[in-house]
Motif scaffolding. Structure first.
Motif, short mmCIF file in Angstrom:
data_model
loop_
_atom_site.label_atom_id
_atom_site.label_comp_id
_atom_site.label_asym_id
_atom_site.label_seq_id
_atom_site.Cartn_x
_atom_site.Cartn_y
_atom_site.Cartn_z
N GLY A 212 0.80 -1.23 0.00
CA GLY A 212 0.00 0.00 0.00
C GLY A 212 0.83 1.27 0.00
O GLY A 212 1.98 1.30 0.45
N CYS A 213 0.23 2.35 -0.49
CA CYS A 213 0.90 3.65 -0.53
C CYS A 213 1.01 4.21 0.88
O CYS A 213 0.04 4.30 1.62
N ILE A 214 2.26 4.61 1.25
CA ILE A 214 2.47 5.12 2.60
C ILE A 214 2.54 6.64 2.62
O ILE A 214 2.81 7.25 3.65
N GLY A 215 2.34 7.24 1.48
CA GLY A 215 2.31 8.70 1.43
C GLY A 215 3.67 9.34 1.64
O GLY A 215 3.77 10.48 2.08
N CYS A 216 4.75 8.63 1.30
CA CYS A 216 6.09 9.16 1.52
C CYS A 216 6.41 10.31 0.57
O CYS A 216 7.23 11.16 0.87
N GLY A 217 5.76 10.32 -0.57
CA GLY A 217 5.96 11.44 -1.50
C GLY A 217 7.18 11.32 -2.39
O GLY A 217 7.52 12.26 -3.10
N VAL A 218 7.85 10.18 -2.37
CA VAL A 218 9.02 9.98 -3.22
C VAL A 218 8.65 10.13 -4.69
O VAL A 218 9.37 10.75 -5.48
N CYS A 219 7.49 9.59 -5.07
CA CYS A 219 7.05 9.67 -6.45
C CYS A 219 6.84 11.12 -6.86
O CYS A 219 7.26 11.54 -7.94
N LEU B 145 -1.97 9.71 0.63
CA LEU B 145 -2.19 8.91 -0.57
C LEU B 145 -1.79 9.74 -1.78
O LEU B 145 -2.13 10.91 -1.88
N ALA B 146 -1.01 9.12 -2.70
CA ALA B 146 -0.54 9.86 -3.87
C ALA B 146 -1.57 9.80 -4.99
O ALA B 146 -2.25 8.79 -5.18
N TYR B 147 -1.72 10.89 -5.73
CA TYR B 147 -2.60 10.94 -6.89
C TYR B 147 -1.79 11.38 -8.10
O TYR B 147 -0.94 12.26 -7.99
N LYS C 159 10.90 4.70 -8.73
CA LYS C 159 11.29 5.21 -7.42
C LYS C 159 10.40 4.74 -6.29
O LYS C 159 10.83 4.74 -5.14
N CYS C 160 9.17 4.36 -6.57
CA CYS C 160 8.24 4.03 -5.50
C CYS C 160 8.76 2.85 -4.68
O CYS C 160 8.97 1.77 -5.21
N PRO C 161 8.97 3.05 -3.39
CA PRO C 161 9.49 1.96 -2.55
C PRO C 161 8.44 0.90 -2.25
O PRO C 161 8.77 -0.15 -1.70
N ARG C 162 7.20 1.18 -2.57
CA ARG C 162 6.12 0.28 -2.16
C ARG C 162 5.48 -0.46 -3.33
O ARG C 162 4.56 -1.24 -3.15
N CYS D 24 3.36 0.44 -5.54
CA CYS D 24 1.93 0.57 -5.67
C CYS D 24 1.52 1.42 -6.87
O CYS D 24 0.38 1.81 -7.01
N ILE D 25 2.50 1.72 -7.75
CA ILE D 25 2.14 2.42 -8.98
C ILE D 25 2.24 1.43 -10.14
O ILE D 25 3.19 0.65 -10.21
N THR D 26 1.25 1.41 -11.02
CA THR D 26 1.31 0.50 -12.16
C THR D 26 1.42 1.31 -13.44
O THR D 26 1.07 2.48 -13.48
S1 SF4 Z 1 6.41 6.65 -3.64
FE1 SF4 Z 1 4.95 5.02 -3.64
S2 SF4 Z 1 4.44 4.73 -1.50
FE2 SF4 Z 1 5.44 6.69 -1.68
S3 SF4 Z 1 3.76 8.12 -1.87
FE3 SF4 Z 1 4.43 7.63 -3.92
S4 SF4 Z 1 3.11 5.94 -4.46
FE4 SF4 Z 1 2.92 6.12 -2.27
#
Ligand code: SF4
Ligand code: SF4
Lengths: 191, 271
Positions: free
Chosen positions: B214-221, B236-238, B253-256, B258-260
């Motif tokens: 799941g997205c942890i909202g880290c904001g890396v993306c 939650l990222a949009y 870059k997403c560590p989780r 959760c982006i496709t």
């Molecule tokens: S990098 Fe991945 S986990 Fe982090 S906010 Fe963006 S989508 Fe969510």
């Protein structure tokens, strides 16, 4: 005169079409959320019901009976009611578009409102005269409107009341309808 | 006898017909001819996907400018461009196609169940027990209420308990979106491939405990997106479909995970 008053008040209170005879329940539940719309619905029904009572009586006694074709009763009554409803629909759309909007699908549905058909048929079975039928029609419509107003007033208040989601909305409306109906049973034997 | 019946009924009908014809003259209401014109080519399915009671009400709303020209999902681009013709606006802005997507990848392998559910096989029923059996409060329950409700056979249930959408069959009618009790189905721009497939607005810590993906909202993306198409709201990222160029940096870059980058259901974590 002697017979008219009992018929008039009888159909309002003792034999109320909605609450005692359980006719026309769908608009009773469908358009009774706001007092305003229920007044509009009441007026539309009053118009249709009164005219329907008179015209169906004429058709039955002046056309169907002389020709011996009483079996056409249902068909010809439907014809009358449907035309009247069409007429009311046009008139309401012209006169009050906002009322037309809020009545929505229930306006054309007056056609299939069993209260109106039921009243027309009751006129025949009770062998009312033309005047008696007219009074019966007006009374029935007033009774319908009163029932609608009663429940609409209560439902407007219930909207604000805190209650469990399970009973909120239409469920509690049915419970209230039942209670009002039981209350109206108290009029039994008055007229 | 028989003749009487026919004649009298016919006479009654004729009489009322005449009265009504006369009344329709007296009570004539002016209607915008555009409404008629638009009603003509609407699908007349009265499906309600546009949010109006029927095709007629939608036509009225479009003419008044309350509804968008592309809001008729079953009609698609065809109808949208025809409406645009009638109203005299450009059709270009109405050619965006939206399809449904499940914003959750927390299938059985990634997301735990907090209890064993033995109830009716319907997501709405499952919702009644403590918001469903999934450890994540926002995740797809996977009992297939959406599969059932899709008229176009665009949804099938994956082995992991997450529905698979077929973007080619999906007409964007909103039915699955409206029925999903978890609100986990989103309408997404068909042209944009990149999406955040997570619905969890919980804090990162909570998400990590419930779900591996799941997205942890880290904001890396968001930091790594060259087009600044990503915003993080409520953990939650949009991804904004209008600015995204499908470059794919966010996925790297997403560590989780959760982006496709497809409308189908595939990620590097899964493949
Ligand atoms: S990098 Fe991945 S986990 Fe982090 S906010 Fe963006 S989508 Fe969510
Ligand atoms: S694909 Fe590129 S532009 Fe689109 S969101 Fe990802 S990084 Fe940003």
């Amino acid at each position: 005169m002697g017979d008219l008053l009992p018929i008039f008040f009888g159909v309002i209170f003792v034999n109320n079409l909605v609450l005692i005879q359980f006719l026309g329940i769908c608009p009773f539940m469908g358009v009774s959320k706001k007092v305003d719309t229920s007044i509009g619905m009441g007026m539309a029904v009053t118009f249709v019901m009164t005219l329907a009572a008179v015209i169906t009586w004429m058709i039955h006694n002046w056309i169907l009976v002389p020709f011996g074709i009483e079996y056409l009763q249902t068909v010809s009554f439907i014809l009358v009611i449907a035309s009247l409803v069409q007429f009311v629909e046009m008139a309401v759309e012209k006169i009050s578009p906002s009322l037309y909007q809020s009545l929505g699908v229930f306006l054309p549905l007056i056609t299939t409102n069993c209260a109106i058909m039921g009243l027309a048929l009751l006129n025949i079975t009770n062998e009312y005269s033309l005047l008696e039928s007219a009074v019966h029609g007006v009374g029935g419509a007033i009774g319908f409107t009163i029932a609608l107003l009663l429940i609409a007033g209560i439902r407007e208040q219930l909207e604000l009341a805190k209650m469990n989601d399970l009973v909120k909305g239409i469920s509690v409306a049915f419970i209230v309808a039942g209670v009002i109906s039981v209350a109206f049973l108290g009029f039994e034997g008055v007229v | 006898m028989f003749v009487y019946a026919i004649v009298s009924l016919g006479a009654i009908g004729l009489f009322f017909g005449l009265v009504l014809a006369f009344a329709s003259q007296v009570f004539y209401v002016e209607k915008d001819p555009k409404i008629e014109a638009i009603s003509e080519f609407l699908p007349a399915a009265n499906c309600g996907a546009c949010g109006y009671p029927g095709c007629g009400a939608f036509a009225e709303a479009v003419v008044k400018g309350e509804a968008g020209i592309s809001d008729c999902a079953p009609g698609g681009n065809d109808v949208a461009s025809k409406i645009a013709d009638v109203l005299g606006v450009s059709a270009a802005e109405s050619t965006e196609e939206y399809v449904a997507e499940v914003a959750c990848m927390g299938g059985r392998e990634y997301c735990d169940e907090q209890f064993v559910y033995h109830g009716i096989n319907d997501c709405r029923a499952a919702m009644m027990y403590a918001n469903g059996f999934k450890a994540c409060d926002h995740g797809c329950l996977g009992l297939g209420t959406c599969v059932e409700v899709c008229n176009f056979g665009a949804i099938t249930m994956g082995d992991n308990g997450i529905p698979i959408m077929d973007p080619d069959k999906c007409t964007g009618c909103n039915r699955c979106k409206n029925i999903c009790p978890k609100n986990v189905i989103r309408m997404i721009n068909k042209k944009t491939k990149h999406h955040v497939r997570c619905n969890s607005k919980d804090k990162g810590k909570v998400v990590k405990r419930a779900c591996k993906i799941g997205c942890i909202g880290c904001g890396v993306c968001a930091k790594n997106c060259p087009e600044e198409a990503i915003t993080v709201e409520e953990n939650l990222a949009y991804i904004d479909s209008h600015t995204c160029t499908n470059c794919g940096k966010c996925i790297e870059k997403c560590p989780r995970d959760c982006i496709t980058d497809t409308l189908d259901f595939k990620t590097k974590a899964l493949s």
